[in-house]
Design a protein around this motif. Structure first.
Motif, PDB file in Angstrom:
ATOM      1  N   ALA A 323       0.789  -1.228   0.000  1.00 60.20           N
ATOM      2  CA  ALA A 323       0.000   0.000   0.000  1.00 60.20           C
ATOM      3  C   ALA A 323       0.821   1.277   0.000  1.00 60.20           C
ATOM      4  CB  ALA A 323      -0.928   0.011   1.216  1.00 60.20           C
ATOM      5  N   ALA A 324       2.150   1.195   0.076  1.00 55.27           N
ATOM      6  CA  ALA A 324       2.957   2.396   0.266  1.00 55.27           C
ATOM      7  C   ALA A 324       2.757   3.425  -0.833  1.00 55.27           C
ATOM      8  CB  ALA A 324       4.433   2.021   0.371  1.00 55.27           C
ATOM      9  N   GLU A 330      -6.952   6.805  -2.213  1.00 55.15           N
ATOM     10  CA  GLU A 330      -6.906   5.508  -2.888  1.00 55.15           C
ATOM     11  C   GLU A 330      -7.004   4.367  -1.890  1.00 55.15           C
ATOM     12  OE1 GLU A 330      -4.223   6.292  -6.869  1.00 55.15           O
ATOM     13  OE2 GLU A 330      -3.205   6.284  -4.923  1.00 55.15           O
ATOM     14  N   LEU A 331      -6.416   4.513  -0.719  1.00 56.43           N
ATOM     15  CA  LEU A 331      -6.529   3.488   0.313  1.00 56.43           C
ATOM     16  C   LEU A 331      -8.002   3.245   0.658  1.00 56.43           C
ATOM     17  CD1 LEU A 331      -4.961   1.712   2.462  1.00 56.43           C
ATOM     18  CD2 LEU A 331      -5.340   3.624   4.026  1.00 56.43           C
ATOM     19  N   ALA A 332      -8.761   4.324   0.830  1.00 51.98           N
ATOM     20  CA  ALA A 332     -10.178   4.191   1.146  1.00 51.98           C
ATOM     21  C   ALA A 332     -10.943   3.547  -0.002  1.00 51.98           C
ATOM     22  CB  ALA A 332     -10.767   5.560   1.481  1.00 51.98           C
ATOM     23  N   VAL A 346      -5.756  -7.769   1.947  1.00 51.78           N
ATOM     24  CA  VAL A 346      -4.769  -7.347   2.943  1.00 51.78           C
ATOM     25  C   VAL A 346      -3.916  -6.247   2.338  1.00 51.78           C
ATOM     26  CG1 VAL A 346      -2.883  -8.060   4.441  1.00 51.78           C
ATOM     27  CG2 VAL A 346      -4.743  -9.666   3.920  1.00 51.78           C
ATOM     28  N   LEU A 347      -3.916  -5.085   2.972  1.00 52.22           N
ATOM     29  CA  LEU A 347      -3.095  -3.963   2.544  1.00 52.22           C
ATOM     30  C   LEU A 347      -1.919  -3.849   3.504  1.00 52.22           C
ATOM     31  CD1 LEU A 347      -6.391  -2.711   2.189  1.00 52.22           C
ATOM     32  CD2 LEU A 347      -4.945  -1.438   0.607  1.00 52.22           C
ATOM     33  N   ARG A 348      -0.729  -4.117   3.004  1.00 44.96           N
ATOM     34  CA  ARG A 348       0.480  -4.134   3.833  1.00 44.96           C
ATOM     35  C   ARG A 348       1.324  -2.888   3.566  1.00 44.96           C
ATOM     36  NH1 ARG A 348       0.685  -9.164   5.941  1.00 44.96           N
ATOM     37  NH2 ARG A 348      -0.301 -10.885   4.775  1.00 44.96           N
ATOM     38  N   GLU A 349       2.343  -2.740   4.398  1.00 42.28           N
ATOM     39  CA  GLU A 349       3.328  -1.664   4.250  1.00 42.28           C
ATOM     40  C   GLU A 349       2.678  -0.282   4.314  1.00 42.28           C
ATOM     41  OE1 GLU A 349       5.722  -2.320   0.771  1.00 42.28           O
ATOM     42  OE2 GLU A 349       5.709  -4.483   1.059  1.00 42.28           O
ATOM     43  N   LEU A 350       1.734  -0.126   5.216  1.00 45.36           N
ATOM     44  CA  LEU A 350       1.131   1.192   5.396  1.00 45.36           C
ATOM     45  C   LEU A 350       2.184   2.161   5.920  1.00 45.36           C
ATOM     46  CD1 LEU A 350      -2.249   0.251   7.108  1.00 45.36           C
ATOM     47  CD2 LEU A 350      -1.858   0.757   4.696  1.00 45.36           C
ATOM     48  N   THR A 351       2.348   3.269   5.250  1.00 44.16           N
ATOM     49  CA  THR A 351       3.263   4.308   5.720  1.00 44.16           C
ATOM     50  C   THR A 351       2.648   5.001   6.927  1.00 44.16           C
ATOM     51  OG1 THR A 351       2.260   5.980   4.308  1.00 44.16           O
ATOM     52  CG2 THR A 351       4.067   4.663   3.357  1.00 44.16           C
ATOM     53  N   ALA A 375      -3.668  -3.652  12.074  1.00 48.15           N
ATOM     54  CA  ALA A 375      -2.514  -3.852  12.946  1.00 48.15           C
ATOM     55  C   ALA A 375      -1.576  -2.674  12.708  1.00 48.15           C
ATOM     56  CB  ALA A 375      -1.852  -5.185  12.638  1.00 48.15           C
ATOM     57  N   THR A 376      -0.312  -2.801  13.089  1.00 50.21           N
ATOM     58  CA  THR A 376       0.613  -1.672  13.032  1.00 50.21           C
ATOM     59  C   THR A 376       0.717  -1.079  11.636  1.00 50.21           C
ATOM     60  OG1 THR A 376       1.900  -2.632  14.832  1.00 50.21           O
ATOM     61  CG2 THR A 376       2.971  -0.934  13.501  1.00 50.21           C
ATOM     62  N   ASP A 377       0.971  -1.891  10.645  1.00 46.21           N
ATOM     63  CA  ASP A 377       1.092  -1.370   9.287  1.00 46.21           C
ATOM     64  C   ASP A 377       0.320  -2.222   8.292  1.00 46.21           C
ATOM     65  OD1 ASP A 377       2.657  -3.612   9.320  1.00 46.21           O
ATOM     66  OD2 ASP A 377       4.356  -2.722   8.260  1.00 46.21           O
ATOM     67  N   VAL A 378      -0.784  -2.813   8.755  1.00 44.34           N
ATOM     68  CA  VAL A 378      -1.587  -3.706   7.920  1.00 44.34           C
ATOM     69  C   VAL A 378      -3.060  -3.394   8.124  1.00 44.34           C
ATOM     70  CG1 VAL A 378      -2.227  -6.100   7.430  1.00 44.34           C
ATOM     71  CG2 VAL A 378       0.133  -5.538   8.035  1.00 44.34           C
ATOM     72  N   LEU A 379      -3.807  -3.329   7.026  1.00 44.95           N
ATOM     73  CA  LEU A 379      -5.262  -3.191   7.057  1.00 44.95           C
ATOM     74  C   LEU A 379      -5.858  -4.397   6.354  1.00 44.95           C
ATOM     75  CD1 LEU A 379      -7.923  -1.570   7.470  1.00 44.95           C
ATOM     76  CD2 LEU A 379      -7.416  -0.411   5.292  1.00 44.95           C
TER      77      LEU A 379
END
Length: 439
Positions: A323-324, A330-332, A346-351, A375-379
């Motif tokens: 997702a970075a 766009e994330l939404a 699963v969207l990983r690597e959230l900044t 989670a910390t950097d995951v949706l």
């Protein structure tokens, strides 16, 4: 600085969206084109501009440029040359236009004189925190409201310097492209080379337009992989004709709304497809959307394409996304598409920037009956293979709002969105068959 004007928009369930629509011009590109035209020597033309630029035009008139509306979306501008702006007689208030505020703050920093500048845009304080230190190093002085640069907010007194000096600036943290744009505009009236170094490139609308107006701009990779953009200043700009492309940000909600269910497909022409603005397109294709882009010749300007979303034989599918590269909007939109898909997305690597938007996004999705967790950097979004129930009122910021308008078109019950929303997003969806009303 006044608070943004919130409105409630109600998006009701409708048959699958489809058809052709004209996409409003990209306001961020149009604003940059007007500002650079005001600095060129001679007459420039800007076509395809969206509504809402009159406030910026008035500010540029107060600074000495001549701008005339020639019809819907068309402007004729006679510029005053680099360094030729005059001191404005009063407060320059650009209202909620945060892009105009950023561009003018940078431009006025290297124009001799004092100017009061203000905006009601909620991100103005973050812009000032990032932009004022490097602009001060160029020689400008600022008196913002608030307690020092760390808590500065408009209104802002800009004391432009008569002897600006070039700088090399590498921000300590990723910043919006408006900070880069402000520094590049300040560089135009600065002898020597000013360079902005980004760890990851942001949208290059300003650089493309600078080249179109004849500025000396270079961009290159650094040995450490960073991206450096430089302007050699104190060169006159030539007039240009700029055709503003359709706004890729508005297109995203239309494509997602049309992809949530099998329908007749949509066609959207002359859309800006700058590589920094279309990460959503690749994700939709991975989810099973049949999205094609036919490139159009544009010369040295922005890349443009005609988009077509073909009818789908089956529902979208869950995917894993790095997702970075996504924007908050766009994330939404990916999250809403995932809510109607089959399986888990699963969207990983959230900044850190994206992570700040996740709690309100998860809350709004949950209110509409979507299973989402972070989670910390995951949706993670678990789709039900079809639209969720909707039937909620969600309060979200302007970046997230279009996604929930799209969700409301397909949900079992209407979705009410309370946000500071650009009405153009609702108009484009309605042109494709949505039923979005202002409450």
């Amino acid at each position: 600085m006044s608070a943004p004007a919130l409105s409630t928009w109600i998006s009701s369930p409708v048959p699958p969206l489809g058809g052709a629509a004209v996409v409003p011009g990209d306001a961020a590109i149009a604003a940059r084109a007007l500002v650079l035209a005001a600095l060129a020597v001679g007459e420039s033309r800007v076509t395809g501009a969206p509504a809402g630029l009159e406030t910026l035009a008035q500010a540029l008139r107060a600074l000495g440029a001549h701008l005339e509306r020639m019809g819907e979306g068309a402007w004729r501008i006679h510029g005053v040359g680099v360094g030729g702006l005059r001191q404005a007689p009063g407060l320059l208030d650009v209202g909620p236009d945060g892009v105009a505020f950023a561009l003018l703050a940078g431009l006025l920093s290297t124009q001799e004189g004092e100017t009061f500048l203000t905006t009601s845009h909620p991100a103005a304080a973050a812009f000032l925190k990032a932009a004022l230190p490097p602009l001060s190093r160029m020689g400008a002085a600022f008196t913002p409201a608030g307690d020092g640069l760390g808590a500065a907010h408009p209104p802002l007194l800009v004391r432009g310097t008569a002897r600006p000096v070039p700088v090399d600036h590498r921000p300590l943290a990723p910043v919006a492209c408006e900070v880069k744009s402000a520094l590049l505009l300040a560089a135009l009236n600065t002898a020597g080379r000013t360079t902005v170094v980004e760890d990851s490139p942001t949208a290059d609308h300003t650089e493309r337009l600078l080249r179109q107006f004849g500025a000396a701009v270079t961009a290159r990779h650094q040995p450490d992989g960073a991206w450096a953009v430089s302007v050699d200043g104190q060169r006159e700009l030539r007039p240009a004709r700029v055709a503003v492309p359709g706004d890729a940000s508005l297109v995203g909600a239309a494509l997602v709304a049309a992809a949530l269910r099998s329908g007749p497909g949509v066609a959207l022409s002359h859309v800006g497809v700058n590589e920094h603005r279309i990460a959503l397109f690749a994700v939709l294709r991975d989810m099973g959307a049949d999205l094609t882009a036919q490139d159009q010749p544009v010369g040295e300007g922005e890349p443009v394409a005609d988009l077509r979303l073909q009818p789908q034989a089956r529902p979208l599918r869950g995917v894993e996304v790095a997702a970075a590269s996504l924007s908050a909007a766009e994330l939404a939109l990916v999250a809403v598409a995932a809510s109607c898909a089959g399986g888990t997305t699963v969207l990983r690597e959230l900044t850190p920037r994206l992570a700040r938007t996740v709690p309100p996004l998860v809350a709004a999705l949950g209110a509409c009956g979507v299973t989402a967790s972070a989670a910390t950097d995951v949706l993670t979004i678990t789709g039900g293979g079809g639209p969720p129930r909707g039937g909620a009122t969600v309060g979200v910021d302007a970046d997230l709002a279009p996604a929930f308008l799209a969700l409301g078109t397909a949900a079992a019950h209407p979705v009410a969105v309370r946000a500071d929303l650009d009405p153009a997003a609702a108009r484009l969806l309605n042109a494709l068959g949505a039923a979005i009303t202002r409450g």
